[in-house]
Motif scaffolding. Sequence first.
Motif, PDB file in Angstrom:
ATOM      1  N   ARG B  21      32.607  17.850  -5.283  1.00  0.00           N
ATOM      2  CA  ARG B  21      31.935  16.966  -4.341  1.00  0.00           C
ATOM      3  C   ARG B  21      31.265  17.750  -3.204  1.00  0.00           C
ATOM      4  NH1 ARG B  21      35.272  15.116   0.449  1.00  0.00           N
ATOM      5  NH2 ARG B  21      36.822  16.752   0.488  1.00  0.00           N
ATOM      6  N   ALA B  25      27.697  15.118  -3.231  1.00  0.00           N
ATOM      7  CA  ALA B  25      28.640  14.197  -2.592  1.00  0.00           C
ATOM      8  C   ALA B  25      28.903  12.950  -3.431  1.00  0.00           C
ATOM      9  CB  ALA B  25      28.131  13.791  -1.219  1.00  0.00           C
ATOM     10  N   SER B  26      27.942  12.543  -4.268  1.00  0.00           N
ATOM     11  CA  SER B  26      28.120  11.301  -5.013  1.00  0.00           C
ATOM     12  C   SER B  26      29.194  11.445  -6.092  1.00  0.00           C
ATOM     13  CB  SER B  26      26.802  10.874  -5.654  1.00  0.00           C
ATOM     14  OG  SER B  26      26.507  11.729  -6.732  1.00  0.00           O
ATOM     15  N   VAL B  27      29.558  12.674  -6.430  1.00  0.00           N
ATOM     16  CA  VAL B  27      30.600  12.916  -7.441  1.00  0.00           C
ATOM     17  C   VAL B  27      31.880  12.180  -7.054  1.00  0.00           C
ATOM     18  CG1 VAL B  27      32.122  14.680  -8.384  1.00  0.00           C
ATOM     19  CG2 VAL B  27      29.690  15.117  -8.199  1.00  0.00           C
ATOM     20  N   GLY B  28      32.159  12.166  -5.747  1.00  0.00           N
ATOM     21  CA  GLY B  28      33.386  11.527  -5.260  1.00  0.00           C
ATOM     22  C   GLY B  28      33.500  10.083  -5.676  1.00  0.00           C
ATOM     23  N   TRP B  31      33.133  10.083 -10.420  1.00  0.00           N
ATOM     24  CA  TRP B  31      33.955  11.020 -11.191  1.00  0.00           C
ATOM     25  C   TRP B  31      35.293  10.404 -11.622  1.00  0.00           C
ATOM     26  CZ3 TRP B  31      33.129  16.125 -12.666  1.00  0.00           C
ATOM     27  CH2 TRP B  31      34.246  16.906 -12.954  1.00  0.00           C
ATOM     28  N   ALA B 100      36.389  10.161  -1.916  1.00  0.00           N
ATOM     29  CA  ALA B 100      36.638  11.307  -2.794  1.00  0.00           C
ATOM     30  C   ALA B 100      38.124  11.639  -2.833  1.00  0.00           C
ATOM     31  CB  ALA B 100      35.842  12.512  -2.300  1.00  0.00           C
TER      32      ALA B 100
END
Lengths: 242, 490, 141
Positions: B21, B25-28, B31, B100
């Motif tokens: 992340r 940042a959008s991974v949080g 995912w 996240a």
Amino acid sequence: MRQFASLLFLFGFAFFLSVLVGGLPFGAAPMQVGQAIVEQNIEATGAANAVTGVLLAFRGMDTLGELTILFVAATAAGMVVERRKHGVSRDSVAGFILLAGAELMFPFLLILGAYVILHGHLTPGGGFQGGAILAAAFFVPFLANPGRAFQGHAMAFVEAFAGATFILLGIFSIFREGDFMAPMFLGTGEFGQLVSAGSLPLLYLALGLKVGAELGSLVAEIAAAPGSDDPLIEEPQAAKDL
Amino acid sequence: MNPEILIALPLLAAFLLPAARRIDASVGIWWGPLVVLANLVIAAMAWWKVQLIGPQSIALGGFAAPLGIELRADHLGLSAAVLLNLAVLLLWPRETPDKARVSTILLVLTGAGCGLAMSADLFNLYVFFELVAVATYGLAAANGKGEALIASLRYLILGALGSALALLGIALVYAKTGTLNLTELGGMSEALSGPAGIGALVLMVVGFGVKAELFPLNNWVPEVYAHTESRVSALMAGIISKLGILVLLRLIAEVFGGSPGLEFLLWVGVLGVVTGELAAYGAKDMRRVLAYSSIGQMGLVAVALALGGETGFIAALILMLNHLLVKPALFLIADAWPGSLKALAGKGRARPLGAVLFVLLALSLIGVPPLPGFWGKYLLLDAIFTNVTEGAGLLVGLILAATVVEAAYFFRIAARLFGSGEAAEESKIPGLPAVAALFVIAFLALSVQTGRVGDYLKEVVHGLQPQELRMAQSDFPDPAASVNGKGERL
Amino acid sequence: MNELLSIGNLLYGGAAGLIVIGLFAVVARRHLIRVLLGVAVIEAGVNLMLVAAGFRPGAAAPIFDPQAISGPMVDPIPQALVLTAIVIGVAVLALGLTLAIRIHRQYGTLDTVALTRIVNAPAGSPESRAMMQRGGGGHES
């Protein structure tokens, strides 16, 4: 009244414990599984240190679990804590001797930590002990000068890489040996050498780095928490983390 | 596909998330749910494999059982894994300031829960139990509110105390027998029949009972459930509490069957039922009513476990399944009615569907036929009359009295909901959230197919400990068959 | 043999003593930091018990040395288990302390009775708001 009740409860519990402990054999450990491990450890893992063999090979899943507990505790602590601005600190900077001493100790602690981790399969010590020494190398300077910035960014990558390595070594062994977390796909090697005992040294290295990074970030989270008389920083949580 | 992946995949994803992340940042946000979805698919495949080829034992790392850690890919473990993944996915928290980190915690929770469901090693169970516990301390504090933090800290203290006591129990077992493998311990029952073995069981009941909301250490339940997001309360009351019971179920089925220490579990359960239902009667707001009712239901499960035998275990599983589907739906529906119970007057008419379903689900908790809760309580009483020689009347009386109290407070809520009162102002929360609807549909399916589910639960119980249970089977009437017969008439 | 008995009493008795001392802090103290430390003392006692369970008289540490004469070794499993349990205890203690710091900062108290009152106050009541103010309630022992 409350004190009386709790004392009564304690006496009861102490009696309960003494009954339990009184029935235990001492000095005559059953060694049901322990004896088998002592006998088979060298052949099965190639590690001189049987405790290492148990931790990483026979009971590797426990070690993965405890590693994850450290990780999730640090994550939850990071979620809970409010941060204060770097350099803003109630705690005063230590004097010259402590500061210089902390800087001087840094390389020696790193070397000692690395040594303890890498020889974990041969001598007492290993990933947890060495990881704790590594973490100390990073937070002794931090304790001497509480206002200094903490390398959160680099720490996150070390942490992620080390943790992932530990699991990926386990997954890799599925393809080599058919079992998850079978550490012997590299061969046991020559007994007593630094490069021996399959992937145990690699596992311990990953473990040591992960433990060091987690302990370091736990201490950093606690140190970053503002004290009761610090002003609050009104900052949205999301902005703080990026 | 090896079932170990169920543990490894979420943990791997959790380890990688904090670094990922920082790159994007959008991974949080996406995912976590994605990985749990993948894990759900793997769990379903593993579950299906067990249906086809039967339960498997896995030697972790290739080290055979007493030396290494054994995992059981059996009906019980994989059913629990599927349900856990499904529940985490459906009840993913939304009102969290730090998405996240909550994703990381939930991933760990998923992996650890799968491990807890499958492990057949005493210390490994402790490690996974503790991992689930630490993840839930984090979840309890996830919304960042002051009261939630206090509740989380008090929960942490009780949890840590309980874990220390459970570890003491494990230490006693190890000192006495020198092994940690459940299968091997199952063959050493005479070594564990002395005071050390009984004490160890008592300590483990207290310790693992913290998460299962069992009697002595369950003060945290109303505090935590009152101050977290309703989805987190639903997740914890729905599935996490069942994981605590699952540990006890394995211990009792494989090692401590017939131990005098089970008497302790029996009375812990009875006290849980009585205190839980009385406290729910006295509670002033909806969240606490549901929290205390949860304590009461888990107490019933503990009673059923303590009685043991096929009837007792099936009763425990049906009660757990009923509670697993009903309580999350109740928490989500009750989201529309926050605050004091007095404010409920007339609210039901503003949202008739939600209110009617609320009452229907509550009826199943009370145990009104033909709902699944009735079959759970029916089998429980059956098990009491079969297994308990002295004091069966007292036991049945206490449980029925608690049920009457339970009915009283749920009917009081129903009367308020449909009673007179000013028409409530419309809030943004719909009467029946989509996730709650899914739980209700699953609940209705369970109600219609109680017979089939009962048959499957019988298979689950047989998978736990083949020999001894089949021997004991002839002593009992065939309960699943009676469920089946009556279930189809209804 | 007499010596062995006294070592055993010392270790097992010490473990039981630590557990009881820790439990005293948990049941009789109101300050949550002390309660947390009490739990840590209980864990220390349990760990001592676990290590003592692997003891054998005259046995060596479970580390093989090609030069040494091989004799009996103590049980390596409890040592590995204790290592795991210690790390778990540290992690839980650290999380608990972090929560305690944050709570003390928000409410000015860690007294368990005062905190119970805050948690159980109905939402939005004057009491819960008054307690929000720093130093608003409770006393530290």
